[in-house]
Design a protein around this motif. Sequence first.
Motif, short mmCIF file in Angstrom:
data_model
loop_
_atom_site.label_atom_id
_atom_site.label_comp_id
_atom_site.label_asym_id
_atom_site.label_seq_id
_atom_site.Cartn_x
_atom_site.Cartn_y
_atom_site.Cartn_z
N GLU A 1 -35.48 11.72 55.91
CA GLU A 1 -34.67 12.90 56.17
C GLU A 1 -35.53 14.01 56.74
N ARG B 1 -27.90 15.03 53.70
CA ARG B 1 -29.01 14.50 52.92
C ARG B 1 -28.55 14.08 51.52
N LYS B 2 -27.76 14.92 50.88
CA LYS B 2 -27.29 14.59 49.54
C LYS B 2 -26.48 13.31 49.52
N LEU C 1 -28.91 10.32 50.03
CA LEU C 1 -29.75 10.07 48.86
C LEU C 1 -28.93 9.52 47.70
N SER D 1 -29.38 5.95 45.84
CA SER D 1 -29.58 5.84 44.40
C SER D 1 -28.68 4.78 43.77
N SER E 1 -33.63 0.90 44.96
CA SER E 1 -33.30 2.03 45.81
C SER E 1 -34.32 2.15 46.93
N VAL F 1 -37.79 7.44 49.73
CA VAL F 1 -37.33 8.64 50.42
C VAL F 1 -38.51 9.41 50.97
N VAL G 1 -41.48 14.07 49.00
CA VAL G 1 -40.13 14.60 48.82
C VAL G 1 -40.25 16.08 48.48
N TRP H 1 -35.32 18.72 46.17
CA TRP H 1 -34.45 17.61 46.56
C TRP H 1 -34.17 16.77 45.33
N ARG I 1 -33.32 13.68 43.11
CA ARG I 1 -33.51 12.25 43.31
C ARG I 1 -32.21 11.48 43.17
#
Length: 236
Positions: A147, A156-157, A160, A164, A169, A172, A218, A222, A224
């Motif tokens: 990202e 982005r959310k 991510l 997850s 996963s 990132v 990261v 941000w 996780r």
Amino acid sequence: MSPTPNNEPALLTDTDDALVLGETPKGQPQRRDIASGETVPVDGLIRFVVSPEGMLTPDIAHKLPGRGLWVASERSALEIALKKNIFSRSAKRQVKAEPNLIPLVHDLLRRRCLDLLGLARREGGIVNGFEKALAAVKSGKAGWIIEASDGAEDGRKRLLYAGSQQSPSPNVCGSFSNAELSLALGTENAIHVALLSGRRVQRWSLEMKRLSGFEPLVPQGWARRPEPDLKSGAPG
């Protein structure tokens, strides 16, 4: 002697008589970290050589000729080696270091990671754009979610969160800006990127591990495991 170019994807080890200390059971070459004295795999180290003029030169790709001086790929380890004059003691001669050596090493590591992304794109191992990246993540094909550090938060959310939900996963990365990613990938507006599982993932993961010794991968803040964003439409 100038720093080694960063357009080669593989780390190549040298044949330093004084520093070849064997290999791990899996064949991973090892060297001695001169800052800690520990023998560790080369993929977690940065190699330096000394020019004929006595200047310390980082060899990020582990390819320059000459005896190598190896230090853990961590800012603190390099600070210790410089502060305690360990390079000179290990080389058994006076070694001079540029005042900006640590920022230079940091920049070379970043450039190497970006170069590897460019190689992955040319091989078809990169998808760019929110919808394509999201599809790669949901299908389990993404090894990394990359990202842009200055990209849109809502997209982005959502990416991510999708990551997850996968097992395992994807990793990132938020180390690079939109401009840096766009330049590396030869495209415009690279904000949401996925590095697909394949031959480049392991190499890039190792390089990102080296980079993590100099900066967080990261950015702070941000989440996780962010909550899903249920807005409709594809974010920018």
